[in-house]
Every structure is written in C-alpha cells, then in structure tokens.
Design a protein around this motif. Structure first.
Motif, PDB file in Angstrom:
ATOM      1  N   VAL A 190       0.850  -1.256   0.064  1.00  0.00           N
ATOM      2  CA  VAL A 190       0.134  -0.035   0.023  1.00  0.00           C
ATOM      3  C   VAL A 190       0.813   1.282  -0.043  1.00  0.00           C
ATOM      4  O   VAL A 190       0.682   2.298  -0.713  1.00  0.00           O
ATOM      5  N   GLN A 191       1.701   1.372   0.819  1.00  0.00           N
ATOM      6  CA  GLN A 191       2.902   2.542   0.946  1.00  0.00           C
ATOM      7  C   GLN A 191       3.418   2.608  -0.469  1.00  0.00           C
ATOM      8  O   GLN A 191       3.565   3.803  -0.922  1.00  0.00           O
ATOM      9  N   ALA A 192       4.082   1.416  -0.971  1.00  0.00           N
ATOM     10  CA  ALA A 192       4.494   1.524  -2.245  1.00  0.00           C
ATOM     11  C   ALA A 192       3.727   2.283  -3.451  1.00  0.00           C
ATOM     12  O   ALA A 192       4.326   2.882  -4.400  1.00  0.00           O
ATOM     13  N   PHE A 193       2.331   2.116  -3.167  1.00  0.00           N
ATOM     14  CA  PHE A 193       1.520   2.476  -4.311  1.00  0.00           C
ATOM     15  C   PHE A 193       1.326   4.072  -4.194  1.00  0.00           C
ATOM     16  O   PHE A 193       0.711   4.669  -5.134  1.00  0.00           O
ATOM     17  N   PHE A 194       1.416   4.704  -3.127  1.00  0.00           N
ATOM     18  CA  PHE A 194       1.086   6.154  -3.087  1.00  0.00           C
ATOM     19  C   PHE A 194       1.729   6.945  -4.079  1.00  0.00           C
ATOM     20  O   PHE A 194       1.067   7.958  -4.355  1.00  0.00           O
ATOM     21  N   SER A 195       3.088   6.707  -4.408  1.00  0.00           N
ATOM     22  CA  SER A 195       3.659   7.754  -5.199  1.00  0.00           C
ATOM     23  C   SER A 195       2.914   7.130  -6.621  1.00  0.00           C
ATOM     24  O   SER A 195       3.347   8.309  -7.747  1.00  0.00           O
ATOM     25  N   ARG A 196       2.174   6.302  -6.940  1.00  0.00           N
ATOM     26  CA  ARG A 196       1.440   6.032  -8.107  1.00  0.00           C
ATOM     27  C   ARG A 196       0.164   6.891  -8.595  1.00  0.00           C
ATOM     28  O   ARG A 196      -0.486   6.590  -9.659  1.00  0.00           O
ATOM     29  N   VAL A 197      -0.187   7.603  -7.387  1.00  0.00           N
ATOM     30  CA  VAL A 197      -1.552   8.125  -7.543  1.00  0.00           C
ATOM     31  C   VAL A 197      -1.118   9.645  -7.583  1.00  0.00           C
ATOM     32  O   VAL A 197      -0.581  10.178  -6.733  1.00  0.00           O
ATOM     33  N   SER A 198      -1.467  10.288  -8.566  1.00  0.00           N
ATOM     34  CA  SER A 198      -1.455  11.805  -8.929  1.00  0.00           C
ATOM     35  C   SER A 198      -2.795  12.327  -8.622  1.00  0.00           C
ATOM     36  O   SER A 198      -3.957  11.708  -9.358  1.00  0.00           O
ATOM     37  N   VAL A 199      -2.897  13.624  -8.189  1.00  0.00           N
ATOM     38  CA  VAL A 199      -4.350  14.292  -7.923  1.00  0.00           C
ATOM     39  C   VAL A 199      -3.784  15.642  -8.185  1.00  0.00           C
ATOM     40  O   VAL A 199      -2.981  16.486  -8.032  1.00  0.00           O
ATOM     41  N   HIS A 200      -5.036  16.097  -9.167  1.00  0.00           N
ATOM     42  CA  HIS A 200      -4.855  17.344  -9.669  1.00  0.00           C
ATOM     43  C   HIS A 200      -6.434  18.054  -9.583  1.00  0.00           C
ATOM     44  O   HIS A 200      -7.211  17.450  -9.762  1.00  0.00           O
ATOM     45  N   GLU A 201      -6.242  19.450  -9.721  1.00  0.00           N
ATOM     46  CA  GLU A 201      -7.623  20.157  -9.665  1.00  0.00           C
ATOM     47  C   GLU A 201      -7.292  20.997 -11.122  1.00  0.00           C
ATOM     48  O   GLU A 201      -6.453  21.427 -11.527  1.00  0.00           O
ATOM     49  N   GLU A 202      -8.640  21.223 -11.403  1.00  0.00           N
ATOM     50  CA  GLU A 202      -8.963  21.875 -12.639  1.00  0.00           C
ATOM     51  C   GLU A 202      -9.525  23.344 -12.409  1.00  0.00           C
ATOM     52  O   GLU A 202     -10.254  23.533 -11.423  1.00  0.00           O
ATOM     53  N   ALA A 203      -8.647  24.111 -13.116  1.00  0.00           N
ATOM     54  CA  ALA A 203      -9.492  25.581 -12.977  1.00  0.00           C
ATOM     55  C   ALA A 203     -10.813  25.662 -13.267  1.00  0.00           C
ATOM     56  O   ALA A 203     -11.376  24.980 -14.254  1.00  0.00           O
ATOM     57  N   GLY A 204     -11.705  26.590 -12.634  1.00  0.00           N
ATOM     58  CA  GLY A 204     -13.051  26.742 -12.887  1.00  0.00           C
ATOM     59  C   GLY A 204     -13.900  26.799 -11.566  1.00  0.00           C
ATOM     60  O   GLY A 204     -13.314  26.990 -10.565  1.00  0.00           O
ATOM     61  N   PRO A 205     -15.147  26.666 -11.973  1.00  0.00           N
ATOM     62  CA  PRO A 205     -16.120  26.798 -10.832  1.00  0.00           C
ATOM     63  C   PRO A 205     -15.776  25.790  -9.775  1.00  0.00           C
ATOM     64  O   PRO A 205     -15.563  24.388 -10.055  1.00  0.00           O
ATOM     65  N   ALA A 206     -15.995  25.951  -8.379  1.00  0.00           N
ATOM     66  CA  ALA A 206     -15.880  24.847  -7.324  1.00  0.00           C
ATOM     67  C   ALA A 206     -16.947  24.040  -7.377  1.00  0.00           C
ATOM     68  O   ALA A 206     -17.225  22.862  -6.622  1.00  0.00           O
ATOM     69  N   PHE A 207     -18.247  24.455  -7.767  1.00  0.00           N
ATOM     70  CA  PHE A 207     -19.512  23.639  -7.981  1.00  0.00           C
ATOM     71  C   PHE A 207     -19.789  23.700  -9.261  1.00  0.00           C
ATOM     72  O   PHE A 207     -19.807  24.611  -9.992  1.00  0.00           O
ATOM     73  N   PRO A 208     -20.599  22.642  -9.566  1.00  0.00           N
ATOM     74  CA  PRO A 208     -20.712  21.400  -8.716  1.00  0.00           C
ATOM     75  C   PRO A 208     -19.557  20.556  -8.940  1.00  0.00           C
ATOM     76  O   PRO A 208     -18.557  20.686  -9.461  1.00  0.00           O
ATOM     77  N   ARG A 209     -19.488  19.538  -7.807  1.00  0.00           N
ATOM     78  CA  ARG A 209     -18.368  18.835  -7.416  1.00  0.00           C
ATOM     79  C   ARG A 209     -18.281  17.660  -8.550  1.00  0.00           C
ATOM     80  O   ARG A 209     -19.357  17.185  -9.003  1.00  0.00           O
ATOM     81  N   TRP A 210     -17.190  17.295  -8.869  1.00  0.00           N
ATOM     82  CA  TRP A 210     -16.774  16.127  -9.904  1.00  0.00           C
ATOM     83  C   TRP A 210     -15.425  15.224  -9.453  1.00  0.00           C
ATOM     84  O   TRP A 210     -14.719  16.318  -9.109  1.00  0.00           O
ATOM     85  N   ASN A 211     -15.351  14.265  -9.841  1.00  0.00           N
ATOM     86  CA  ASN A 211     -13.828  13.617  -9.782  1.00  0.00           C
ATOM     87  C   ASN A 211     -13.863  12.749 -11.231  1.00  0.00           C
ATOM     88  O   ASN A 211     -14.903  12.004 -11.556  1.00  0.00           O
ATOM     89  N   ASN A 212     -12.569  12.941 -11.872  1.00  0.00           N
ATOM     90  CA  ASN A 212     -12.351  12.148 -13.048  1.00  0.00           C
ATOM     91  C   ASN A 212     -11.274  11.017 -12.544  1.00  0.00           C
ATOM     92  O   ASN A 212     -10.248  11.493 -12.089  1.00  0.00           O
ATOM     93  N   ILE A 213     -11.410   9.792 -12.882  1.00  0.00           N
ATOM     94  CA  ILE A 213     -10.479   8.735 -12.305  1.00  0.00           C
ATOM     95  C   ILE A 213      -9.964   7.830 -13.623  1.00  0.00           C
ATOM     96  O   ILE A 213     -10.855   7.506 -14.214  1.00  0.00           O
ATOM     97  N   VAL A 214      -8.695   7.826 -13.956  1.00  0.00           N
ATOM     98  CA  VAL A 214      -8.185   7.225 -14.889  1.00  0.00           C
ATOM     99  C   VAL A 214      -7.285   6.126 -14.334  1.00  0.00           C
ATOM    100  O   VAL A 214      -6.194   6.549 -13.607  1.00  0.00           O
ATOM    101  N   VAL A 215      -7.506   4.782 -14.379  1.00  0.00           N
ATOM    102  CA  VAL A 215      -6.827   3.807 -13.876  1.00  0.00           C
ATOM    103  C   VAL A 215      -5.768   3.291 -15.161  1.00  0.00           C
ATOM    104  O   VAL A 215      -6.440   2.335 -16.068  1.00  0.00           O
ATOM    105  N   HIS A 216      -4.573   3.291 -15.123  1.00  0.00           N
ATOM    106  CA  HIS A 216      -3.640   2.904 -15.919  1.00  0.00           C
ATOM    107  C   HIS A 216      -3.169   1.600 -15.472  1.00  0.00           C
ATOM    108  O   HIS A 216      -2.504   1.603 -14.451  1.00  0.00           O
TER     109      HIS A 216
END
Length: 457
Positions: A361-387
C-alpha cells in the motif's frame, strides 16, 4: 533563501524546543520580583472583582455543572458534567471522520450540534421533539452563515466544522433552553469569543478536539447567557466581528433574512451520511475506483498508476500524500485509492495504523497523482483514470456521490453502517437504541440515551 531560513524548523517546534530547554536558574532575583509583582497584582484585582455580576453569574453556572446537571458519555456510559459530555462525545464522534456532512458548510454539522444538544436535553429531561426543533434551528443557522462566506473561509485554512459550527450549535442550544432574543444574542457573542479551528490539524487528534471543543463551547455559551452573561450584539457582523475577522466582510443580510421564511435546510440542502470513514473529498474517487475494480476485475498488482482530477478546491483537505498513521490516511487521496484497489473496500479497519503501513500500500502512494482543474468550485466532480501495466486504461467520471443529499443511503444501509460501528467496539446488538431513536418524536432523550449499549473499557 539564506542559511538561517533553511535551518528554520517552524514556529511550533521552535517554541517546543524553547519550552523543553528553558532552565529555572536562568531567572535572576529581578525576574522573580517581576513575577511575584504580577501575581500579587493579578490575584488582588481578581479578589476585588469577585463579586461583580459577571463573576456571580459564572459561579452560578459552574455550581450547576458540579451539581445535578450531568449527561452520559456515549459508549463507556459514565456520567459527566454536560459541557464535558458534549466535549467527549464530540471528540469520539469526529475522530474516525465518519460523521455526516453538509455541503454548503463544507463541514460536519451533526458533530457540533448533537453532542451539545443531547447532553443538554438529557440533563434537563427534554423531549425528542424539543431536540429535533433545536437541531433544525442549528442547522439552519450553520448553512445560512456558510453560504456567503464558505468558499474563501475554508480555503484560508479554517476548519468550518468548528469555526462556523460553534455558532449554529449555540443557536440550537439557545432554542433548547428557550432563551430570549437578547440572551441568544449574548450566547452568540460568547460563541464568537471561542470560535476557532484550523485545517492544519487535519490528520491529528486535534481535528476531533476542535469538534468536541466547539460542542462544549456551545453549551457553555448558551448556559452562561441563560444565567445572564452578556456580550456585544455586533459580535458577528460588526466592524470587528466574526465576518470581518474570520471572513472577508461579506454581508449576511440576504442569507439571514430568509431565516424562517424559506424551506428548511434540514431537507433542502440536506444531511449527507458518509459511506466511507475518511474525508469526504475522497468519496467520489472511491466510488469510481471500486466501480472500475468490480467491473474489470482489477487488482492492485495490475495497476501502473492512477490519475485523479477534480474541480477547483475539491481536494483542499487532502494534506497527506504519504500517510503513516490512520489519522493521516483519512486525509489522503493516495491511501483512499490504494486501499480501494488492494482490498475492494474502504472500511474502519482500513485505517488501523498497521493497515496503512502495509508495504504494498505504501509503495503505491507515489503512483497516485491528484490534480484540480481551474473553474468553478461547484458542482463537484472527480475523474479517475486507472492505467494498467499492460498499457490499457479505464476511466470513470463521478458526479453523483453515494450518501449525498441527491443519492442518500437507504435506512437499511444506514442501519448496516451503525451496526458496523457498534461491532467495531464489539457491541453486537444496537437494535434497542436504533428502535428508540426512530421513535424520536414520541420519547424523551433520556430514554434514547438509556437504550445505548455500554462499551467495556
């Protein structure tokens, strides 16, 4: 950056080192003289003021705490003064980060409302109807205060559960106690005097302290006002009030003018019951990862990396990219993704320290990238791409959130969650409490609390 700046260890650590290293023999006779002069002056002035009205009121309030006004510590079942019970139950109800959410507040309303209200209602033998009315009032005030100010307030680092929650909880306690307009205003001013809470404490015990402290402060504020303690009527929206100091001076006129004239926020914006025991900012991603895992039979070993993209400011609370403890992991998108892929679930046991520290589990942390897009704070959404390691990738965009006001948990799902929580403390049958709580309209709070199972130490 110069060497002095590079060596800077931070204010808290610097203060801690000073505290640890300071030696009493550093003090000279002149220093001792300065301290005893301060002691003489302070005690003398306090004696002179001991029969002023504020002191008389404070002693009356404290005498009530020591006397018959006690409430139950949920779980252990011990009796504590009502303010202390509110604090203890607030800490216990927030430490797992599994408690409910209000989206407009961007925080947890019930954990500052119910520990305070239940403690007062139990001690004063109030009915379930009394508590329900007070809860509705408190939530209404929380949301109406939050709407004009929340975005920047939270972004600056305030823990809105505590900083705004204490005002709503104080209003709720005022309703339960039947305070007058003037007394309620005084109580709110006293709440402003105690309002606090920083997101810097996320991932530590101090986060739950902030929630428990706010619940206790609400009890204290309302009870002191009930006894006659006063405060400034402009403490919220005056020149030097809450909105100037904690916000950016936004006007509350439009939002608060709708109090009692619009649909109640209790159903309109709603209470969002969490499906997973960690920060709400991870939940859309967890929903998406678990869906992809089930749909394609994915395992952690198959995955090369995961990209998570969210709307503006959606990931602000997620301050731990490489968590080492369960508390830190509750504010980590990296752990949320790794645990979901590794186990096929995210449950209370996912946040035991030993599970967070699992090597794969610890080894996988570096393989998860998190980004925010510019724009409105609402409505909320998340987009997930699993490679995947074989070159394939799977993608899912999540807007609707399981447990949200738009997609609430069913009663059956809520009862399953409650049973899981009780079994986490090896209490196997909470059915009497669940049945009594569902009769809120027709029973007293003492009856509901009495039905709670006692957890052994």
């Amino acid at each position: 950056m110069n060497k002095e700046q590079q060596a800077w260890i931070g204010a808290s650590a610097a203060i801690g080192q000073f505290v640890e290293n300071f030696q009493p023999d550093t003090l000279s006779e002149a220093h001792y003289a300065a301290v005893y002069r301060a002691l003489i002056d302070t005690v003398s002035v306090a004696v002179a003021g001991c029969h002023e009205e504020a002191c008389t009121i404070a002693r009356g309030y404290l005498a009530g705490r020591r006397a018959s006004q006690h409430a139950t510590c949920w779980g252990p079942g011990i009796q504590l003064p009502i303010e202390d019970a509110a604090f203890q139950n607030g800490v216990a109800g927030h430490v797992l980060d599994f408690d409910d959410v209000s989206s407009p507040m961007r925080g947890h309303p019930s954990i500052v409302l119910l520990p305070a209200l239940v403690a007062l209602a139990e001690a004063l033998d109030k009915s379930g109807r009394d508590l329900a009315a007070a809860y509705a009032v408190g939530l209404e005030v929380i949301v109406r205060l939050s709407r004009p100010m929340m975005s920047d307030h939270y972004a600056k680092g305030w823990h809105s559960t505590a900083s705004i929650g204490v005002l709503g909880s104080t209003a709720a306690c005022a309703k339960l106690l039947g305070l007058s307009v003037k007394q309620t205003s005084n109580a709110l001013g006293l709440a402003v005097a105690q309002a606090a809470g920083t997101r810097s404490n996320f991932g530590t015990m101090a986060k739950s302290f902030q929630a428990g402290h706010s619940a206790a402060c609400a009890v204290r504020s309302a009870m002191l006002a009930h006894h006659g303690f006063d405060s400034a009527p402009e403490a919220i929206d005056g020149k030097y009030g809450f909105m100037s100091l904690y916000a950016d001076g936004e006007s509350l006129a439009q939002s608060l003018s709708l109090l009692g004239k619009d649909k109640l926020e209790l159903l309109d914006s709603g209470i969002e019951i969490k499906k997973y025991p960690l920060c709400y900012a991870t939940h859309r991603t967890i929903d998406g990862v678990l869906d992809l895992r089930e749909q394609y039979g994915l395992t952690l070993d198959q995955v090369s990396h995961v990209e998570v993209t969210a709307n503006y400011r959606a990931t602000a609370p997620l301050v731990h990219a490489s968590p080492q403890t369960g508390l830190e992991a509750k504010f980590s998108m990296q752990h949320a993704v790794a645990a979901a892929l590794a186990d096929g679930y995210v449950k209370l046991r996912s946040f035991r320290d030993e599970n967070v520290r699992r090597p794969h589990v610890q080894a996988f942390f570096s393989r998860v990238s998190v980004h925010e897009e510019a724009g409105p704070a609402f409505p909320r959404w998340n987009n997930i791409v699993v490679h995947l390691k074989d070159g394939r990738h799977f993608e899912k965009r999540v807007t609707m959130l399981r447990g949200s006001a738009e997609m609430p948990l069913t009663d059956e799902q809520l009862f399953d969650k409650a049973s899981d929580c009780f079994s986490f403390q090896e209490v196997l049958d909470p059915s009497e409490f669940l049945e009594m709580a569902m009769q809120l309209r027709d029973v007293s709070i003492r009856q509901i609390v009495a039905a709670l199972p006692v957890v052994d130490n």
